[in-house]
Design a protein around this motif. Sequence first.
Motif, PDB file in Angstrom:
ATOM      1  N   GLY A   1      22.601  29.723   0.908  1.00 33.86           N
ATOM      2  CA  GLY A   1      23.784  28.955   1.280  1.00 33.86           C
ATOM      3  C   GLY A   1      23.784  27.532   0.771  1.00 33.86           C
ATOM      4  N   VAL A   2      23.045  27.273  -0.337  1.00 30.89           N
ATOM      5  CA  VAL A   2      22.970  25.917  -0.886  1.00 30.89           C
ATOM      6  C   VAL A   2      23.503  25.898  -2.312  1.00 30.89           C
ATOM      7  N   ASN A   3      23.858  24.715  -2.773  1.00 27.42           N
ATOM      8  CA  ASN A   3      24.345  24.525  -4.133  1.00 27.42           C
ATOM      9  C   ASN A   3      23.189  24.299  -5.102  1.00 27.42           C
ATOM     10  N   VAL A   4      23.467  24.527  -6.375  1.00 28.90           N
ATOM     11  CA  VAL A   4      22.518  24.218  -7.446  1.00 28.90           C
ATOM     12  C   VAL A   4      23.110  23.112  -8.306  1.00 28.90           C
ATOM     13  N   ARG A   5      22.340  22.055  -8.493  1.00 21.50           N
ATOM     14  CA  ARG A   5      22.682  21.037  -9.494  1.00 21.50           C
ATOM     15  C   ARG A   5      21.571  21.108 -10.542  1.00 21.50           C
ATOM     16  N   PRO A   6      21.766  21.880 -11.601  1.00 18.65           N
ATOM     17  CA  PRO A   6      20.673  22.129 -12.540  1.00 18.65           C
ATOM     18  C   PRO A   6      20.375  20.928 -13.433  1.00 18.65           C
ATOM     19  N   HIS A   7      19.097  20.804 -13.767  1.00 21.07           N
ATOM     20  CA  HIS A   7      18.641  19.747 -14.662  1.00 21.07           C
ATOM     21  C   HIS A   7      18.757  20.227 -16.113  1.00 21.07           C
ATOM     22  N   MET A   8      19.183  19.328 -16.996  1.00 22.75           N
ATOM     23  CA  MET A   8      19.360  19.642 -18.401  1.00 22.75           C
ATOM     24  C   MET A   8      18.162  19.242 -19.260  1.00 22.75           C
ATOM     25  N   LYS A   9      17.162  18.589 -18.679  1.00 19.88           N
ATOM     26  CA  LYS A   9      16.137  17.928 -19.485  1.00 19.88           C
ATOM     27  C   LYS A   9      15.222  18.880 -20.228  1.00 19.88           C
ATOM     28  N   THR A  10      15.112  20.120 -19.788  1.00 15.08           N
ATOM     29  CA  THR A  10      14.201  21.052 -20.454  1.00 15.08           C
ATOM     30  C   THR A  10      14.772  21.530 -21.781  1.00 15.08           C
ATOM     31  N   HIS A  11      16.029  21.960 -21.766  1.00 17.14           N
ATOM     32  CA  HIS A  11      16.624  22.549 -22.979  1.00 17.14           C
ATOM     33  C   HIS A  11      17.505  21.584 -23.743  1.00 17.14           C
TER      34      HIS A  11
ATOM     35  N   HIS B   1      17.697  21.240  -7.179  1.00 18.39           N
ATOM     36  CA  HIS B   1      17.885  20.771  -8.545  1.00 18.39           C
ATOM     37  C   HIS B   1      16.710  21.145  -9.455  1.00 18.39           C
ATOM     38  N   PRO B   2      16.543  22.424  -9.757  1.00 15.22           N
ATOM     39  CA  PRO B   2      15.476  22.841 -10.669  1.00 15.22           C
ATOM     40  C   PRO B   2      15.836  22.534 -12.117  1.00 15.22           C
ATOM     41  N   GLY B   3      14.826  22.547 -12.996  1.00 12.62           N
ATOM     42  CA  GLY B   3      15.093  22.288 -14.407  1.00 12.62           C
ATOM     43  C   GLY B   3      14.342  23.200 -15.346  1.00 12.62           C
ATOM     44  N   ASN B   4      13.022  23.278 -15.204  1.00  8.63           N
ATOM     45  CA  ASN B   4      12.199  24.037 -16.142  1.00  8.63           C
ATOM     46  C   ASN B   4      12.471  25.536 -16.097  1.00  8.63           C
ATOM     47  N   TYR B   5      13.068  26.031 -15.026  1.00  8.14           N
ATOM     48  CA  TYR B   5      13.261  27.466 -14.825  1.00  8.14           C
ATOM     49  C   TYR B   5      14.051  28.147 -15.935  1.00  8.14           C
ATOM     50  N   THR B   6      14.833  27.395 -16.694  1.00  8.62           N
ATOM     51  CA  THR B   6      15.586  28.028 -17.782  1.00  8.62           C
ATOM     52  C   THR B   6      14.643  28.665 -18.790  1.00  8.62           C
TER      53      THR B   6
END
Length: 395
Positions: free
Chosen positions: A38-48, A252-257
Amino acid sequence: MNQNNNDINNLNTPCVLVLDSVVRNNCIKMNERAASLGVNVRPHMKTHKTIEIGKYQFEENKNLNKSRGIIVSTLSEGKFFSKEFKDILYATPIAPNKVKDAYQLHLSIDRLNVMFDNIEHLKSMVDYANKNPNEFQKKWSVFLKIDCGYHRAGADPKLQSTTDLVELIVNGEYKQYFQFQGIYSHSGHSYKCQNPTDIKNVAIEEARVTGDYGKKLKSLGYKVDTVSIGSTPVCSHLPHNLLSEYGVNEIHPGNYTFYDQMQYELGNCKLEDIGVHVLATIVSIYPERNELLVDAGSLALSSDPGCTHLRDLKVINNFGIVYNDTNLRIVAPSQEVSKIQSTNQSPIDFSKYKIGSKIRIIPNHSCLTAAMFSDYHVINNDNQIINSFKPNKHW
């Protein structure tokens, strides 16, 4: 694209391969995990650092407010991604020399959210507004960064001076300059954990520290729209009651991509979830000492030694492993080449690894590895090149 052009064996090396279906699946799984909580995702762009993968990060996205908010690490990234995304969080406490560029970007999109954890950050933004009254057309949009135990950045939520910063911009003399959005923490210390159980405990602690401070601010009458936590390890092991008990409503995860060897060793993904490889060429072989030499050095793989705290001291030198033969590891990267040895000292099958042949390397740290390259070769499940992505560079 003809058959010869889409064969990875024809690529110049070293180069980066992005596994398209793997990356897309990683993005979808993270979005599904957030939706189940029930939470939002604000993804990080720094990995890709690419528009294309930024779009992937919103596939099957179920953010409650339908937002496509993102996070960037540099203002250069912010400008780059502003072509596609209009709600951007600049994740570094703002330096005075970046205030002007930040505000110009803020004016050009719906909002550039700026991070602060010190009164000097606020003063520099107010100073800019006062010196440019005709230009100051909308309030700064800001997040307070708090320290959840990593001790890299963030104000201490236990200190009264931290809450005083919120009072200053919400009800105090700076209120006409700022729109307070919420609080943000980053659990970078999760990378020092020993196993998934330890990471789960860090996730609970970050949720407790950040969530409790959000509750405190609300109890004092402040409007706190967003309580955001995360790192890829923590976002891979979130407590089920993240929202209901702790009050956290965004991750706010990032590396997961891409994931990488570190994430695999920590127990956050499987080997088949790693979405980026470095393609290298064997430039020489040394059967007498059971080694290979490849044309991917620290400028292709980085010199990040990874999770050294998890490894037996006998194999402490490990800067990446060979895809499809994970007993082989990078042991000594220099600038342009690296040595490869077998982890258990078993004989390398040199009939498989001849001079001029290609190998794929799983990097320790995909964020640093990807940043070494100016374009990514995107491949399908048949290992055929289907696209090329160009990442943002510079600062």
